[in-house]
Design an enzyme around this catalytic site. Structure first.
Site, short mmCIF file in Angstrom:
data_model
loop_
_atom_site.label_atom_id
_atom_site.label_comp_id
_atom_site.label_asym_id
_atom_site.label_seq_id
_atom_site.Cartn_x
_atom_site.Cartn_y
_atom_site.Cartn_z
N ASN A 9 0.74 -1.36 -0.04
CA ASN A 9 -0.11 0.00 0.01
C ASN A 9 0.90 1.23 -0.02
O ASN A 9 1.53 1.59 0.84
CB ASN A 9 -0.85 -0.04 1.27
CG ASN A 9 -1.65 1.36 1.58
OD1 ASN A 9 -1.68 2.07 0.46
ND2 ASN A 9 -2.24 1.57 2.77
N LYS A 11 0.01 4.14 -0.35
CA LYS A 11 -0.32 5.58 0.43
C LYS A 11 -0.03 6.60 -0.60
O LYS A 11 0.16 6.69 -1.76
CB LYS A 11 -0.03 5.61 1.70
CG LYS A 11 -0.05 4.45 2.68
CD LYS A 11 0.14 4.59 3.87
CE LYS A 11 -0.11 3.25 4.94
NZ LYS A 11 0.07 3.38 6.22
N HIS A 95 -9.40 1.47 4.82
CA HIS A 95 -8.29 1.52 5.32
C HIS A 95 -8.41 2.48 6.74
O HIS A 95 -9.25 3.52 6.47
CB HIS A 95 -7.31 2.13 4.46
CG HIS A 95 -5.81 2.05 5.17
ND1 HIS A 95 -5.39 3.18 6.22
CD2 HIS A 95 -4.69 1.14 4.89
CE1 HIS A 95 -4.03 2.57 6.40
NE2 HIS A 95 -4.05 1.50 5.64
N GLU A 97 -6.48 4.74 7.74
CA GLU A 97 -6.48 6.24 7.59
C GLU A 97 -7.63 6.93 7.21
O GLU A 97 -8.08 8.05 7.21
CB GLU A 97 -5.28 6.53 6.97
CG GLU A 97 -3.70 6.13 7.50
CD GLU A 97 -2.81 5.72 6.77
OE1 GLU A 97 -2.87 5.70 5.53
OE2 GLU A 97 -1.90 5.13 7.59
N GLU A 167 -5.31 -4.75 10.64
CA GLU A 167 -4.38 -3.89 10.97
C GLU A 167 -4.53 -2.93 12.28
O GLU A 167 -5.36 -1.92 12.06
CB GLU A 167 -4.46 -2.84 9.83
CG GLU A 167 -4.11 -3.53 8.49
CD GLU A 167 -3.62 -2.49 7.23
OE1 GLU A 167 -2.58 -2.66 6.95
OE2 GLU A 167 -4.28 -1.65 7.00
N GLY A 173 2.63 2.19 10.86
CA GLY A 173 3.55 3.25 10.55
C GLY A 173 4.14 3.57 11.90
O GLY A 173 4.79 4.69 12.18
N SER A 213 3.15 -2.21 10.47
CA SER A 213 4.73 -2.34 10.59
C SER A 213 5.54 -3.54 10.09
O SER A 213 6.28 -4.17 10.81
CB SER A 213 5.25 -2.01 12.07
OG SER A 213 4.91 -0.41 12.30
P1 PGA Z 1 2.83 0.01 7.73
O1 PGA Z 1 1.45 0.33 7.15
O2 PGA Z 1 3.31 -1.23 7.00
O3 PGA Z 1 3.66 1.39 7.26
O4 PGA Z 1 2.74 0.33 9.16
C1 PGA Z 1 0.55 -0.57 6.89
C2 PGA Z 1 -0.82 0.00 6.29
O5 PGA Z 1 -1.40 1.04 6.58
O6 PGA Z 1 -1.61 -0.72 5.63
#
Ligand code: PGA
Length: 253
Positions: A9, A11, A95, A97, A167, A173, A213
């Site tokens: 992903n 982003k 997601h 976010e 997640e 992140g 992560s």
């Molecule tokens: P990350 O993000 O691997 O940077 O923690 C995962 C995601 O948001 O899909």
């Protein structure tokens, strides 16, 4: 029995040129890899160039979001149909976010998922609790509410086009990954909920990705858990070497 599925992903990262450079490296390294399915989710503007570059490869072009309607007065939005036309075969929906900052309530996610599946596109449905929910012991409740709404109008016939991504928001992140045991506990719970809703055969066939992560260093331990069937990777998917290492770790040994 479930082919692991690893999706990057991206982003809000990478120009078209940068997207093509990354995907070309991935294609060269992973194009012929067996036993694991791979996808990348670039920004909307890079989707079509990336899909064209991946035309003769098994790597899937994915989208990070979509609208639930096919067309109409929805300024700024993109429909599943248009994404399919641009070369997308999977769409990430809900997601965290988008849930936290961009208005994707459980209700909105519940409209998007059937809209994606109706166009015969795969849906990667995200769920996951905030830190306060975990600390308060509500994590399974939160995930149940998210998936209950997301799958309200989905039936077992969609199983092969449905992927769940667990997640935990506190792991996204942050560098703080869920332990394999923490992730497995929720994945197992999700599979039992899927069995209740769609039947055991469908639940056994649906891939449940872990995200938050994921790195080359923790991928192998996570994928060893029986209900972890791949990854949704953010930060580590932006570097070819890291993403390639994660995909290779996800391959059945
Ligand atoms: P990350 O993000 O691997 O940077 O923690 C995962 C995601 O948001 O899909």
């Amino acid at each position: 029995m479930r082919t692991p599925f690893v999706v990057g992903n991206w982003k809000l990262h990478k120009t078209i040129a940068e997207s093509l450079a990354l995907v070309t490296e991935l294609k060269n390294a992973l194009g012929a890899l067996k036993g694991v399915q791979v996808g990348v989710a670039p920004t909307f503007v890079s989707i079509n160039p990336v899909a064209k570059r991946l035309e003769d490869s098994a790597i899937a072009t994915c989208a990070q979001d979509c609208h639930w309607e096919t067309h109409g007065p929805w300024t700024g939005e993109v429909s599943p149909e248009l994404l399919a036309d641009a070369g997308v075969s999977w769409i990430i929906v809900g997601h965290s976010e988008r849930r936290q900052f961009l208005g994707d309530s459980n209700e909105v996610v519940g409209k998007k998922v059937p809209a994606v599946l109706a166009k015969n596109i795969g849906a990667i449905v995200c769920c996951g609790e905030m830190l306060a929910d975990r600390d308060g012991g509500r994590m399974l409740e939160v995930v149940d509410a998210q998936l209950g709404a997301a799958l309200a109008n989905v039936d077992a016939a969609a199983a092969s086009k449905l992927v769940i991504a667990y997640e935990p928001v506190w792991a996204i992140g942050t560098g703080r990954t869920a332990t394999p045991a923490q992730a497995q506990e929720v994945h197992k719970h999700i599979r039992s909920r899927l069995a209740g809703k769609l039947g055991q055969a469908a639940a056994d066939s649906i891939r449940i990705q872990y995200g938050g992560s994921v790195k080359p260093a923790n991928a192998e331990a996570l994928i060893s858990e029986p209900d972890i069937d791949g990854f949704l990777v953010g930060g580590a998917s932006l570097e070819a070497a890291d993403f390639i290492a994660i995909v290779k770790a996800a391959r059945p040994s």
